[in-house]
Scaffold this motif. Structure first.
Motif, PDB file in Angstrom:
ATOM      1  N   THR A  71     -71.151 -84.635  40.055  1.00 18.12           N
ATOM      2  CA  THR A  71     -72.442 -84.618  39.300  1.00 18.12           C
ATOM      3  C   THR A  71     -73.618 -83.942  39.639  1.00 18.12           C
ATOM      4  O   THR A  71     -74.411 -83.600  38.821  1.00 18.12           O
ATOM      5  CB  THR A  71     -72.995 -86.357  40.070  1.00 18.12           C
ATOM      6  N   LEU A  72     -73.982 -83.203  40.549  1.00 13.22           N
ATOM      7  CA  LEU A  72     -75.125 -82.522  41.070  1.00 13.22           C
ATOM      8  C   LEU A  72     -74.808 -81.670  40.566  1.00 13.22           C
ATOM      9  O   LEU A  72     -75.758 -80.505  40.252  1.00 13.22           O
ATOM     10  CB  LEU A  72     -75.500 -82.236  42.532  1.00 13.22           C
ATOM     11  N   GLN A  73     -73.532 -80.989  39.771  1.00  7.53           N
ATOM     12  CA  GLN A  73     -74.055 -79.667  39.320  1.00  7.53           C
ATOM     13  C   GLN A  73     -73.969 -80.020  37.960  1.00  7.53           C
ATOM     14  O   GLN A  73     -74.201 -78.533  37.032  1.00  7.53           O
ATOM     15  CB  GLN A  73     -72.325 -78.902  39.828  1.00  7.53           C
ATOM     16  N   ASN A  74     -74.195 -81.135  37.068  1.00  5.70           N
ATOM     17  CA  ASN A  74     -74.854 -81.143  35.691  1.00  5.70           C
ATOM     18  C   ASN A  74     -75.771 -80.520  35.359  1.00  5.70           C
ATOM     19  O   ASN A  74     -77.314 -81.486  36.371  1.00  5.70           O
ATOM     20  CB  ASN A  74     -73.995 -82.114  35.650  1.00  5.70           C
ATOM     21  N   PRO A  75     -77.052 -79.727  35.226  1.00  9.72           N
ATOM     22  CA  PRO A  75     -77.925 -79.894  34.851  1.00  9.72           C
ATOM     23  C   PRO A  75     -78.588 -80.704  34.313  1.00  9.72           C
ATOM     24  O   PRO A  75     -80.066 -79.795  34.465  1.00  9.72           O
ATOM     25  CB  PRO A  75     -77.450 -78.468  34.149  1.00  9.72           C
ATOM     26  N   TYR A  76     -77.903 -81.526  33.200  1.00  8.80           N
ATOM     27  CA  TYR A  76     -78.967 -82.034  33.171  1.00  8.80           C
ATOM     28  C   TYR A  76     -79.583 -83.310  33.817  1.00  8.80           C
ATOM     29  O   TYR A  76     -79.740 -83.928  33.367  1.00  8.80           O
ATOM     30  CB  TYR A  76     -78.354 -83.243  31.545  1.00  8.80           C
ATOM     31  N   ILE A  77     -78.922 -84.031  35.131  1.00  9.73           N
ATOM     32  CA  ILE A  77     -79.469 -84.599  36.230  1.00  9.73           C
ATOM     33  C   ILE A  77     -80.494 -84.161  36.758  1.00  9.73           C
ATOM     34  O   ILE A  77     -80.185 -83.286  37.761  1.00  9.73           O
ATOM     35  CB  ILE A  77     -78.022 -85.640  36.800  1.00  9.73           C
ATOM     36  N   ASP A  78     -80.919 -85.357  36.963  1.00 10.58           N
ATOM     37  CA  ASP A  78     -82.209 -85.127  38.089  1.00 10.58           C
ATOM     38  C   ASP A  78     -82.168 -85.851  39.705  1.00 10.58           C
ATOM     39  O   ASP A  78     -82.273 -84.945  40.681  1.00 10.58           O
ATOM     40  CB  ASP A  78     -83.364 -85.348  36.789  1.00 10.58           C
ATOM     41  N   ILE A  79     -81.509 -86.543  39.552  1.00 11.66           N
ATOM     42  CA  ILE A  79     -81.388 -87.841  40.618  1.00 11.66           C
ATOM     43  C   ILE A  79     -80.623 -88.149  41.292  1.00 11.66           C
ATOM     44  O   ILE A  79     -80.280 -89.582  39.921  1.00 11.66           O
ATOM     45  CB  ILE A  79     -83.033 -88.283  40.862  1.00 11.66           C
ATOM     46  N   ILE A  80     -80.128 -88.548  42.345  1.00 11.90           N
ATOM     47  CA  ILE A  80     -79.218 -89.326  43.130  1.00 11.90           C
ATOM     48  C   ILE A  80     -79.829 -90.645  43.047  1.00 11.90           C
ATOM     49  O   ILE A  80     -80.446 -91.068  43.882  1.00 11.90           O
ATOM     50  CB  ILE A  80     -77.920 -89.046  43.325  1.00 11.90           C
ATOM     51  N   GLY A  81     -79.395 -91.462  42.695  1.00 15.13           N
ATOM     52  CA  GLY A  81     -80.516 -93.081  42.448  1.00 15.13           C
ATOM     53  C   GLY A  81     -79.629 -94.153  44.256  1.00 15.13           C
ATOM     54  O   GLY A  81     -78.904 -93.806  43.833  1.00 15.13           O
ATOM     55  N   HIS A  82     -81.008 -94.444  44.462  1.00 15.31           N
ATOM     56  CA  HIS A  82     -80.420 -95.001  45.924  1.00 15.31           C
ATOM     57  C   HIS A  82     -79.202 -95.170  45.999  1.00 15.31           C
ATOM     58  O   HIS A  82     -78.544 -95.672  46.956  1.00 15.31           O
ATOM     59  CB  HIS A  82     -80.647 -96.573  45.804  1.00 15.31           C
ATOM     60  N   PRO A  83     -78.519 -93.424  46.915  1.00 19.51           N
ATOM     61  CA  PRO A  83     -77.873 -93.398  47.714  1.00 19.51           C
ATOM     62  C   PRO A  83     -77.385 -93.731  48.582  1.00 19.51           C
ATOM     63  O   PRO A  83     -76.475 -93.695  49.841  1.00 19.51           O
ATOM     64  CB  PRO A  83     -77.997 -91.875  48.079  1.00 19.51           C
ATOM     65  N   ASP A  84     -77.628 -95.034  49.049  1.00 17.16           N
ATOM     66  CA  ASP A  84     -78.481 -95.837  50.507  1.00 17.16           C
ATOM     67  C   ASP A  84     -77.252 -96.761  50.977  1.00 17.16           C
ATOM     68  O   ASP A  84     -77.572 -97.160  52.048  1.00 17.16           O
ATOM     69  CB  ASP A  84     -79.316 -95.858  51.073  1.00 17.16           C
ATOM     70  N   ASN A  85     -76.876 -97.180  50.330  1.00 19.65           N
ATOM     71  CA  ASN A  85     -76.119 -98.556  49.429  1.00 19.65           C
ATOM     72  C   ASN A  85     -75.134 -98.459  50.779  1.00 19.65           C
ATOM     73  O   ASN A  85     -73.987 -97.869  50.345  1.00 19.65           O
ATOM     74  CB  ASN A  85     -75.658 -97.815  48.037  1.00 19.65           C
ATOM     75  N   PRO A  86     -74.323 -99.054  51.652  1.00 26.64           N
ATOM     76  CA  PRO A  86     -73.564 -99.129  51.729  1.00 26.64           C
ATOM     77  C   PRO A  86     -72.655 -99.621  51.720  1.00 26.64           C
ATOM     78  O   PRO A  86     -71.419 -99.084  52.657  1.00 26.64           O
ATOM     79  CB  PRO A  86     -73.850 -99.995  53.433  1.00 26.64           C
ATOM     80  N   ILE A  87     -72.121 -99.926  50.594  1.00 26.51           N
ATOM     81  CA  ILE A  87     -70.986-100.047  49.964  1.00 26.51           C
ATOM     82  C   ILE A  87     -70.051 -98.961  48.797  1.00 26.51           C
ATOM     83  O   ILE A  87     -69.166 -99.068  48.940  1.00 26.51           O
ATOM     84  CB  ILE A  87     -70.956-100.615  49.090  1.00 26.51           C
ATOM     85  N   TYR A  88     -71.411 -97.710  49.336  1.00 24.75           N
ATOM     86  CA  TYR A  88     -70.395 -96.873  48.796  1.00 24.75           C
ATOM     87  C   TYR A  88     -71.009 -95.016  49.806  1.00 24.75           C
ATOM     88  O   TYR A  88     -71.964 -94.515  50.206  1.00 24.75           O
ATOM     89  CB  TYR A  88     -71.389 -96.313  47.773  1.00 24.75           C
ATOM     90  N   PRO A  89     -70.024 -95.431  50.849  1.00 20.73           N
ATOM     91  CA  PRO A  89     -70.509 -94.503  52.268  1.00 20.73           C
ATOM     92  C   PRO A  89     -70.545 -92.650  51.416  1.00 20.73           C
ATOM     93  O   PRO A  89     -69.356 -92.682  51.080  1.00 20.73           O
ATOM     94  CB  PRO A  89     -69.447 -94.566  53.228  1.00 20.73           C
ATOM     95  N   VAL A  90     -71.252 -92.469  51.842  1.00 22.19           N
ATOM     96  CA  VAL A  90     -71.582 -90.641  51.337  1.00 22.19           C
ATOM     97  C   VAL A  90     -71.762 -89.761  52.661  1.00 22.19           C
ATOM     98  O   VAL A  90     -72.505 -90.830  53.901  1.00 22.19           O
ATOM     99  CB  VAL A  90     -72.665 -90.177  50.240  1.00 22.19           C
ATOM    100  N   ASP A  91     -71.673 -88.734  52.606  1.00 19.46           N
ATOM    101  CA  ASP A  91     -72.135 -88.079  53.871  1.00 19.46           C
ATOM    102  C   ASP A  91     -73.047 -87.528  53.406  1.00 19.46           C
ATOM    103  O   ASP A  91     -73.919 -86.616  52.885  1.00 19.46           O
ATOM    104  CB  ASP A  91     -70.763 -87.137  53.873  1.00 19.46           C
ATOM    105  N   ILE A  92     -74.509 -88.050  54.074  1.00 22.64           N
ATOM    106  CA  ILE A  92     -75.636 -88.272  53.830  1.00 22.64           C
ATOM    107  C   ILE A  92     -75.954 -86.584  54.073  1.00 22.64           C
ATOM    108  O   ILE A  92     -77.034 -85.231  53.154  1.00 22.64           O
ATOM    109  CB  ILE A  92     -76.578 -88.619  54.019  1.00 22.64           C
ATOM    110  N   ASP A  93     -75.512 -85.210  55.725  1.00 23.02           N
ATOM    111  CA  ASP A  93     -75.748 -84.612  55.573  1.00 23.02           C
ATOM    112  C   ASP A  93     -75.503 -83.362  54.527  1.00 23.02           C
ATOM    113  O   ASP A  93     -76.296 -82.466  54.077  1.00 23.02           O
ATOM    114  CB  ASP A  93     -75.422 -83.540  57.042  1.00 23.02           C
ATOM    115  N   LYS A  94     -73.735 -83.282  53.706  1.00 21.15           N
ATOM    116  CA  LYS A  94     -73.684 -83.366  52.982  1.00 21.15           C
ATOM    117  C   LYS A  94     -74.178 -82.930  52.173  1.00 21.15           C
ATOM    118  O   LYS A  94     -74.550 -82.550  51.343  1.00 21.15           O
ATOM    119  CB  LYS A  94     -72.230 -82.947  52.434  1.00 21.15           C
TER     120      LYS A  94
END
Length: 238
Positions: free
Chosen positions: A122-145
């Motif tokens: 999604t970050l590669q999509n030219p029309y996306i601006d913001i990833i919303g609340h990526p702090d949600n623990p039920i969707y674990p993500v590699d924050i550094d990456k």
């Protein structure tokens, strides 16, 4: 540090908020903001509006009560292949686009690797601006990456002021996001995620954390109207 535009708000049309578009805009003006993002949930969210709502944004002025109105959306991840509930043709007509994970649209049973790969697409999509609340623990993500990918693609990660109430256990992740963003020069956005107009422009939790880590104001896309407009022009220049 000051936030001059609330980039994340909702109206009663999503069926779980309480105020109208006009009430939200007026609340932003009354609080001395310079702008507001209208970011209703996309049509994939149960009970929310269909795409005709966003198409009719043409009737909402871009200036009301003396402030700038950004006519946007909070799109939803619909599967782990990064399918959204908007087409690119629909997204590019909007002024501002947040994309978020919601359990009503994406079952919270994926691995950290799967969520990270999904967001990378999604970050590669030219029309996306913001990833919303990526702090949600039920969707674990590699924050550094995620911070490195957002930096590479000129996107922003959101510090969501409603996370403590809406996403229990999110604060340690939110702190991790701030530290990673500071390390890599990643842009952040601060949004109230208001679902009732008195909450528009409420940034106390987010600002407390950002100030605690002495986060650079110039890395916050909505710390000035001009900064936000310049950021969005790179993604929505028609």
């Amino acid at each position: 540090m000051k936030i001059t535009v609330d980039t994340h708000t909702h109206t009663l049309l999503c069926r779980h908020a309480f105020s109208t578009v006009t009430e939200d805009i007026k609340a932003a003006a009354d609080k001395g903001l310079n702008g507001i993002g209208l970011t209703e949930h996309g049509p994939g969210y149960p009970g929310s509006v269909n795409y005709a709502y966003f198409n009719t944004y043409r009737d909402i002025p871009t200036q009301m009560y003396g402030i700038k109105v950004f006519r946007g959306a909070e799109a939803n991840f619909m599967d782990l292949d990064a399918t959204l509930d908007f087409t690119d043709e629909q997204l590019k007509k909007l002024d501002i686009v947040i994309v978020s994970c919601h359990k009503e649209c994406l079952a919270p049973n994926a691995t950290k690797e799967q969520i990270t790969q999904m967001m990378e697409k999604t970050l590669q999509n030219p029309y996306i601006d913001i990833i919303g609340h990526p702090d949600n623990p039920i969707y674990p993500v590699d924050i550094d990456k995620l911070a490195r990918l957002a930096k590479a693609n000129n996107k922003a990660l959101e510090i969501n002021n409603s996370s403590p109430a809406a996403r229990p256990g999110s604060e340690p992740i939110c702190r991790e996001i701030i530290l990673a963003a500071k390390k890599y020069g990643t842009l952040l956005s601060v949004g109230s995620d208001a679902h009732y107009h008195p909450v528009v422009g409420k940034f106390d939790y987010a600002l407390k954390l950002l100030e605690e880590y002495n986060f650079p104001e110039e890395q916050i896309i909505n710390s000035s109207l001009e900064r936000l407009e310049n950021f969005l022009a790179n993604h929505h220049n028609k």
